[in-house]
Design an enzyme around this catalytic site. Structure first.
Site, PDB file in Angstrom:
ATOM      1  CE  LYS A   1     -33.082 113.424  35.713  1.00 61.83           C
ATOM      2  NZ  LYS A   1     -32.220 112.293  35.681  1.00 61.83           N
TER       3      LYS A   1
ATOM      4  N   GLY B   1     -28.988 103.556  30.810  1.00 58.66           N
ATOM      5  CA  GLY B   1     -30.111 102.636  30.581  1.00 58.66           C
ATOM      6  C   GLY B   1     -30.904 102.934  29.317  1.00 58.66           C
TER       7      GLY B   1
ATOM      8  NE  ARG C   1     -27.707  99.346  34.876  1.00 55.63           N
ATOM      9  CZ  ARG C   1     -28.126 100.488  35.369  1.00 55.63           C
ATOM     10  NH1 ARG C   1     -29.074 100.509  36.277  1.00 55.63           N
ATOM     11  NH2 ARG C   1     -27.580 101.617  34.970  1.00 55.63           N
TER      12      ARG C   1
ATOM     13  N   GLY D   1     -24.088 107.478  34.767  1.00 49.93           N
ATOM     14  CA  GLY D   1     -23.428 108.579  35.465  1.00 49.93           C
ATOM     15  C   GLY D   1     -21.977 108.263  35.784  1.00 49.93           C
TER      16      GLY D   1
HETATM   17  P1  AMP Z   1     -32.164 111.622  31.776  1.00 45.01           P
HETATM   18  O1  AMP Z   1     -32.691 110.870  32.986  1.00 45.01           O
HETATM   19  O2  AMP Z   1     -31.723 113.002  32.072  1.00 45.01           O
HETATM   20  O3  AMP Z   1     -31.136 110.823  31.014  1.00 45.01           O
HETATM   21  O4  AMP Z   1     -33.418 111.765  30.799  1.00 45.01           O
HETATM   22  C1  AMP Z   1     -34.042 110.679  30.153  1.00 45.01           C
HETATM   23  C2  AMP Z   1     -35.451 111.065  29.779  1.00 45.01           C
HETATM   24  O5  AMP Z   1     -35.423 112.241  28.976  1.00 45.01           O
HETATM   25  C3  AMP Z   1     -36.167 110.013  28.939  1.00 45.01           C
HETATM   26  O6  AMP Z   1     -37.207 109.450  29.694  1.00 45.01           O
HETATM   27  C4  AMP Z   1     -36.730 110.819  27.756  1.00 45.01           C
HETATM   28  O7  AMP Z   1     -38.069 110.530  27.454  1.00 45.01           O
HETATM   29  C5  AMP Z   1     -36.611 112.244  28.219  1.00 45.01           C
HETATM   30  N1  AMP Z   1     -36.534 113.188  27.115  1.00 45.01           N
HETATM   31  C6  AMP Z   1     -35.618 113.221  26.127  1.00 45.01           C
HETATM   32  N2  AMP Z   1     -35.900 114.189  25.239  1.00 45.01           N
HETATM   33  C7  AMP Z   1     -37.032 114.783  25.668  1.00 45.01           C
HETATM   34  C8  AMP Z   1     -37.827 115.863  25.173  1.00 45.01           C
HETATM   35  N3  AMP Z   1     -37.508 116.508  24.054  1.00 45.01           N
HETATM   36  N4  AMP Z   1     -38.933 116.210  25.876  1.00 45.01           N
HETATM   37  C9  AMP Z   1     -39.251 115.551  27.020  1.00 45.01           C
HETATM   38  N5  AMP Z   1     -38.535 114.538  27.547  1.00 45.01           N
HETATM   39  C10 AMP Z   1     -37.439 114.155  26.880  1.00 45.01           C
END
Ligand code: AMP
Length: 399
Positions: free
Chosen positions: A203, A354, A42, A377
């Site tokens: 999420k 990221g 960034r 986002g």
């Molecule tokens: P987000 O902020 O929604 O983009 O989510 C990113 C996070 O999702 C990362 O830190 C990943 O470790 C987590 N993540 C992805 N797949 C899984 C999973 N199967 N179980 C738990 N955490 C996950």
């Protein structure tokens, strides 16, 4: 995919010679436990704008947020640590002010000579920043004569340093913001087919609007990460102790109901672990074979093959979000495979967010991606066809 062309003024359209420029950047970089940055993408992204301005004798005041200090002065989120990194990249001294408004910041900004740079402390130490507070924006505006936004990662937020500030200063875009928006429009507007979106992360409620609005625009939507767990759970598969969002089950059904073209693709197998630990016992299982108490931390081999093949033969790919817990090396295979498939895709590729950028770096394929976007986002909201408040407020280009 129809996407509006970029029609905002940039720093090229105004006289910046010797001017004091107040520039919003997105230096919300990932950091280690000591607060040292672990990825400078960034910061690097803003260098073309900074070089352009400094070469013309501009005096540059930089402002950014970092993390979520929630309106409190919490030095864990201080931008001070970034100063030496920025100085090294720019090959010039960078001054740091431990506040982003007030007499000291005003004094330091006023003392800047042509070609000098000042970095301000975290904007989010003030709750007024996220509240888009006018008075606070007025205090920021005292630090410059021209406002430049080069923070594509934040233009979907109407915050004081992004929106309200433009009521006080002439506002134009930096070269990074322009490039991000132009490249995304070019690639997705070119009509390459099939157009494939790949979405991961944890999420789902955050991304539901995006999925809904993307569905009519893409040919395939590949889902991974904990988000896929929520989909599989909603479809009645037993996901054991997997991370998922039970509250979003209805949303998933809503999405599946509108997916008449069956564009959504879900994992057919998973890598499951007996605990949330890189050294956990693990195995590759079908989506109906998650053992009680085990959790899905990555996508399985078959899914990797299927997703990789779809990505490699796509006309355009847009990827955002990890396909598993890629921070743990033993569960990074799915995410790394997607990074590699994007690099080898016959189509044009856009990667943002990221975690996805970190995965590109892990695999060493950053330079094989058509457009590495600094947005996460914001990219998704732009694709959805939503207006970006931080872009709307910039001056329109004359032609
Ligand atoms: P987000 O902020 O929604 O983009 O989510 C990113 C996070 O999702 C990362 O830190 C990943 O470790 C987590 N993540 C992805 N797949 C899984 C999973 N199967 N179980 C738990 N955490 C996950």
């Amino acid at each position: 995919m129809a996407i509006a062309t970029y029609n905002k003024k940039t720093i090229r359209d105004i006289d910046v010679n010797g001017k004091r420029i107040l520039m919003r950047v997105d230096y919300n970089v990932p950091r280690d436990e000591n607060g040292e940055p672990t990825d400078l993408t960034r910061i690097n992204g803003t260098l073309p704008t900074l070089h352009y301005l400094l070469k013309r004798g501009a005096r540059v005041v930089l402002m950014s947020h970092l993390g979520r200090p929630k309106g409190q002065r919490n030095l864990k989120y201080s931008l001070a640590n970034l100063t030496p990194y920025l100085a090294r990249l720019l090959d010039t001294d960078v001054a740091f002010c431990d506040d982003c408004i007030g007499p000291k910041a005003e004094e330091m900004a006023a003392a800047l000579q042509p070609g000098q740079v000042l970095l301000l402390e975290n904007l989010r130490f003030y709750a007024e920043e996220e509240a888009n507070d006018k008075e606070f924006a007025g205090k920021l505006a005292k630090l410059g004569e021209i406002y430049v936004n080069d923070a594509f990662g934040t233009v979907h937020r109407a915050h004081a340093s992004i929106a309200a500030i433009t009521e006080y200063l002439p506002a134009v875009s930096g070269l990074l913001l322009e490039k991000d928006l132009v490249m995304i429009s070019k690639i997705l507007g070119a009509g390459y087919r099939p157009c494939v979106a790949v979405m991961g992360g944890a999420k789902i409620s955050d991304k539901i609007g995006v999925i809904k609005n993307l569905l009519p625009k893409v040919d395939r939507l590949l889902i991974g990460g904990a988000m896929a767990n929520t989909f599989l759970h909603a479809l009645g598969h037993n996901m054991g102790a997997s991370k998922l969002s039970a509250d979003d089950v209805e949303l998933v059904h809503e999405l599946l109901a509108i997916d008449i073209g069956k564009k959504i693709v879900l994992p057919e197998d998973l890598v499951v672990a007996d605990k949330f630990d890189n050294e956990a016992q693990k195995k590759n299982v079908g989506i109906d074979e998650v053992p009680e108490g085990w959790m899905a931390l990555d996508m399985g081999e078959k899914t990797i093959q299927t997703y990789s093949a779809i990505i490699r033969s796509a006309g355009a790919v847009i990827w955002n979000g990890p396909m598993g817990v890629f921070e743990m090396p033993n569960f990074a295979r799915g995410t790394e495979a997607v990074a590699l498939a994007c690099a080898k895709s016959q189509g044009a590729t856009i990667v943002g967010g990221g975690d996805s950028l970190a995965a590109l770096d892990q695999v060493g394929v950053n330079y094989m991606i058509t457009h590495v976007s600094t947005g996460g986002g914001s990219t998704l909201e732009y694709l959805e066809g939503r207006r970006l408040p931080g872009v709307d407020v910039l001056l329109d280009a004359e032609d």
